[in-house]
Design an enzyme around this catalytic site. Sequence first.
Site, PDB file in Angstrom:
ATOM      1  N   SER A  62     -18.113 -42.496  23.033  1.00  0.00           N
ATOM      2  CA  SER A  62     -17.553 -41.845  22.043  1.00  0.00           C
ATOM      3  C   SER A  62     -18.758 -42.345  20.466  1.00  0.00           C
ATOM      4  CB  SER A  62     -16.590 -42.507  21.281  1.00  0.00           C
ATOM      5  OG  SER A  62     -15.914 -41.947  22.947  1.00  0.00           O
ATOM      6  N   ALA A 156     -14.734 -37.521  22.532  1.00  0.00           N
ATOM      7  CA  ALA A 156     -14.937 -38.538  22.398  1.00  0.00           C
ATOM      8  C   ALA A 156     -13.787 -39.160  21.944  1.00  0.00           C
ATOM      9  CB  ALA A 156     -16.303 -38.483  20.759  1.00  0.00           C
ATOM     10  N   LYS A 157     -13.450 -40.346  22.176  1.00  0.00           N
ATOM     11  CA  LYS A 157     -12.074 -40.895  21.351  1.00  0.00           C
ATOM     12  C   LYS A 157     -12.069 -41.515  19.845  1.00  0.00           C
ATOM     13  CE  LYS A 157      -8.381 -44.140  22.729  1.00  0.00           C
ATOM     14  NZ  LYS A 157      -7.227 -43.396  22.353  1.00  0.00           N
ATOM     15  N   ALA A 158     -12.312 -40.235  19.128  1.00  0.00           N
ATOM     16  CA  ALA A 158     -12.677 -40.918  17.650  1.00  0.00           C
ATOM     17  C   ALA A 158     -11.349 -40.492  16.625  1.00  0.00           C
ATOM     18  CB  ALA A 158     -13.666 -39.510  16.884  1.00  0.00           C
ATOM     19  N   TYR A 162      -7.601 -37.499  15.887  1.00  0.00           N
ATOM     20  CA  TYR A 162      -5.975 -38.041  16.061  1.00  0.00           C
ATOM     21  C   TYR A 162      -5.441 -37.127  14.132  1.00  0.00           C
ATOM     22  CZ  TYR A 162      -6.487 -40.554  20.113  1.00  0.00           C
ATOM     23  OH  TYR A 162      -6.167 -40.669  21.219  1.00  0.00           O
TER      24      TYR A 162
END
Length: 311
Positions: A62, A156-158, A162
């Site tokens: 990410s 990507a865990k951005a 969220y």
Amino acid sequence: MTPTEKIWHNGRFIAWDEAQIHVLSHVVSYGSSVFEGVRCYETQNGPAIFRLRDHTRRLLDSAKIYRFPVEFSQDQLVEAQIELVRLNGMRSCYIRPIILRGYGGVGVMPVNNPTEIYLACWEWGKYLGEEALAEGVDVCISSWNRIAPNTLPALAKAGANYMNSQLIRMEAHHNGYAEGIALDSEGRISEGSGENIFVIRDGKILTPPLGSSALPGITRDSVMTLARDLGIPLVESVIPREMLYIADEVFFTGTAAEVTPIRSIDRIPVGAGRRGPITEKLQKAFFELVEGKAADKYGWLTAVPVTVPAR
């Protein structure tokens, strides 16, 4: 949240209350962060972190997608998380690694903003409630779609992604549901606000492909592996919305949600309106493994040196 004693910051441990950033840090204005959620389980042999190396790799993936300069290697961050759990004397916990752009320039271009890395852990129970694992949850299709391709990178865990998740979750909550399911930009099933989704019909499991704006979930991958080893047919497939209404079983997966059955969607009961047999079988296999009751044949558990008496 109950604070623990220490948080890791850029290579050293600091007190929980010292982990602070400036209000004008880049991340505050622009959401410039990537993060992970990792669970450490209490086992008969002491604490064990589930798929730690895989989570850490995804964190660095990410960061690479978003062009964060990171001075620490995967091995260094893995060891830091093990030491974090050990130092705080945790039997079980949730670990939150986060990489963010800190205080420096105030423009969108982050060339003068340092990379800050924090690792924290705390006790956290079942994300959607203890009873949800057996009884299931009531969910809805959200009016908010997942991000479209080539807008924000879904792999990507951005932190910025969220904001979309918050809209999905808040809408569901205000309408009396436990969670929302988002469609992708083509109107196909994508995922929950923070969970991947699996659909069961006639004994076969379907799950949306990553191209449906779904995060490459670590628990998602774990359940896919368990299903194949149990001989349950599973395919990644584009899933139309209406498939949810005629499914025999539907369940969420995620580090926080673990394996949570869905009992109704838009007030339409899923199957018999309770956890189904395939979901239950996968739950059993998952929890037996992460709690150390079954052999860890995949090498998914990383032991943490015990500094508190094991129960």
